[in-house]
Design a protein around this motif. Structure first.
Motif, short mmCIF file in Angstrom:
data_model
loop_
_atom_site.label_atom_id
_atom_site.label_comp_id
_atom_site.label_asym_id
_atom_site.label_seq_id
_atom_site.Cartn_x
_atom_site.Cartn_y
_atom_site.Cartn_z
N LEU A 285 0.79 -1.21 0.20
CA LEU A 285 0.02 -0.04 -0.02
C LEU A 285 0.83 1.38 -0.16
O LEU A 285 1.71 1.32 0.92
CB LEU A 285 -0.89 0.01 1.32
CG LEU A 285 -1.70 1.11 1.30
CD1 LEU A 285 -2.67 1.69 0.42
CD2 LEU A 285 -2.59 1.08 2.65
N ILE A 292 -2.77 0.05 -4.19
CA ILE A 292 -2.55 -1.23 -3.58
C ILE A 292 -1.82 -2.08 -4.91
O ILE A 292 -2.56 -2.16 -5.62
CB ILE A 292 -3.96 -1.67 -3.01
CG1 ILE A 292 -4.49 -1.10 -1.86
CG2 ILE A 292 -3.59 -3.32 -2.47
CD1 ILE A 292 -5.45 -1.50 -1.12
N VAL A 310 -7.91 -1.12 5.52
CA VAL A 310 -6.94 0.29 5.09
C VAL A 310 -7.41 1.34 6.09
O VAL A 310 -8.95 1.78 6.16
CB VAL A 310 -7.00 0.49 3.66
CG1 VAL A 310 -6.27 1.81 3.46
CG2 VAL A 310 -6.51 -0.60 2.96
#
Length: 552
Positions: A285, A292, A310
């Protein structure tokens, strides 16, 4: 050098006998040759005798800061003296030297105090500093300010601080344990970033000299936006479906969070929350962009779904989270695998139809149609495949085998999956057919005939018979013998003829006599190792020879 050593010894001996002490003071930074004190007068030395008595000045250290003027008897500076350089950490700066009168063996100690002059202004390390203060900071909050440094001492050193600027700030000065002054910026009135994003102030430091010296530093106060808004993701959940053969380094999805605050409060950083080690190794990330990327090759057969959490966090530690679901789609990247779990290497030719020859297991790690496998044989063979439990197949005989027709089989089993394009694999089963005595011997002729003159000697060859057997090994070994016929009451086996059991040669036991018997009919038997027999007939015609005289 030897003169100096001798002089030191003499002087040490006379030290207590004659000793005196002079004290002077002189401002720093005086030019070379400046007057310090009238040594000759203070010690009662006559000027004409100074040169004759060997009077000189000796100072500690390598640098000679003072000298004696031989004409006037005055102590003068030999170098420009900087008090701050010599006595940076000492309140009272004193330099010592000795006046040596060699002719009288006397030593006079001299102490010279270097007094400070206001030759240094207070200085700040930086000419401009920036202070960041949040707009929600409560009035009365204090902030440390940079301190000025003035190497001068006493009244010439730093004395006061003054602040000029606007009504939002005031100055407070604290006194440290060592008496040093510590300026502080005091927030006097609440800030409003929307009203004024910056405030310009000037901090002035002054010493007590006359005239006073000053130093200033500009203070720029940046009003920070209050972090009253958390980042918000554009989606509560992101879903993406990717094939397992996606190239490493590909961007799978980009998450985006918006923070309406300004500056660092609106600067969003992304990170994975509660990520397993495996997920951290496979996916990367980007903290700045929210991209990503796939970091390692995906494998549908190992894992077909990844769920990531996330987090978006601003500089004020306000945050938001979202869920990212990554579904891995199967690609036909695995060939079918044929595993031989059990197999015969030999089979009897009289094995009944449906005899199991091998047990196979077919596997394909792919899923769906990519993992659907079809099995088949190559060529026309007396076998067929039967689907068994799950992914198992049985190879069975479709009919009875005939070793005499084919004694060995290499059965190639091919497995093909349903992918596009298809992938396939194969394996070979080697099978040897064992012989069964299912074939009797067969003579090359059903009837043999021979003509032989009478009176041939015993052992003469009449003819040879031959029978073959399609079987193998012992089952195909043929032995011969004469049938149990009789001629004139005597058995054939003992009458006139015999046969070699190995090669089928028929020979005479004794000479034939045309006048006695003109023809013979023999039955020959061929028997294989399994007991199966065959027969043939042998006709022997005896030819006359003129071996008898007429009788009257």
């Amino acid at each position: 050098r030897w003169q100096r050593v001798l002089l030191c010894g003499v002087l040490l001996a006379a030290w207590e006998a004659a000793w005196g002490q002079l004290r002077y003071s002189v401002p720093e930074e005086m030019p070379k040759g400046s007057f310090v004190g009238d040594v000759a007068k203070d010690l009662g030395l006559q000027l004409p005798a100074l040169r004759d008595r060997g009077v000189r000045i000796v100072s500690e250290g390598r640098t000679q800061y003072f000298a004696l003027n031989g004409r006037t008897g005055h102590l003068v500076t030999a170098e420009r003296i900087d008090r701050e350089q010599l006595c940076r950490l000492v309140e009272k700066c004193v330099l010592r030297c000795e006046l040596i009168v060699e002719g009288e063996m006397k030593i006079y100690g001299i102490e010279v105090e270097i007094t400070d002059i206001n030759d240094n202004s207070p200085t700040f390390k930086d000419t401009e500093v920036e202070e960041k203060i949040s707009e929600i900071t409560a009035p009365g909050t204090r902030f440390s300010l940079p301190r000025a440094h003035d190497p001068d001492s006493g009244q010439n050193s730093l004395q006061i601080y003054e602040l000029s600027g606007d009504e939002h700030f005031s100055l407070a000065v604290q006194t440290g344990p060592g008496g040093d002054q510590r300026p502080e910026l005091v927030l006097a009135k609440a800030l409003d970033r929307e009203e004024a994003a910056f405030h310009e102030l000037v901090l002035r430091a002054s010493d007590g000299g006359d005239p006073a010296r000053t130093g200033t530093v500009r203070i720029r106060v940046r009003v920070r936006d209050a972090n009253d808004n958390a980042p918000v993701f554009s989606q509560a959940e992101y879903t993406v479906r990717v094939p397992e053969d996606v190239p490493v380094g590909s961007v799978l999805v980009t998450v985006t969070a918006i923070d309406p605050d300004e500056g660092v409060n609106g600067d969003v950083k992304y990170s994975m929350k509660k990520a397993m080690d495996m997920e951290s190794d496979i996916f990367h990330l980007d903290a700045e962009t929210g991209e990503i990327m796939v970091w390692q090759s995906l494998d549908f057969e190992e894992c077909n779904l990844y769920e990531l959490e996330v987090q978006a966090r601003d500089d004020g530690d306000l945050s938001d989270t979202t869920k990212v679901s990554i579904t891995v789609a199967d690609v036909n990247d695995n060939m079918p695998e044929i595993l031989v779990r059990s197999a015969l290497s030999e089979i009897s030719e009289d094995a009944p139809s449906g005899t199991v020859v091998a047990l196979l297991q077919v596997q394909d790690r792919d899923s769906g149609t990519n993992g659907e496998v079809r099995c088949s044989f190559e060529g026309s063979l007396p076998f067929h495949l039967e689907s068994s439990q799950g992914s198992y197949y049985r190879v069975v005989t479709a009919r009875e085998l005939d070793r005499e027709q084919q004694s060995e089989y290499n059965v190639t089993v091919r497995a093909v999956d349903g992918g596009r394009p298809t992938l396939q694999s194969s394996t070979v089963l080697a099978l040897r057919v064992l012989d069964v005595n299912d074939n009797a011997p067969v003579f090359e002729q059903e009837r043999y005939s021979a003509r032989l003159s009478e009176n041939n000697a015993a052992g003469a060859l009449v003819l040879s018979v031959r029978a073959t057997d399609a079987d193998w090994g012992q089952n195909a070994r043929v032995r011969y013998r004469l049938g149990e016929g009789r001629v004139r009451g005597a058995p054939l086996s003992s009458y006139k003829f015999m046969v070699d059991e190995e090669n089928g040669f028929i020979t005479l036991r004794e000479a034939l006599d045309f006048e006695e018997t003109r023809a013979f009919s023999l039955a020959v038997e061929a028997r294989d190792g399994g007991g199966l027999v065959a027969h043939c007939k042998v006709e022997v015609e005896v030819l006359d020879v003129n071996d008898n005289a007429p009788e009257i």
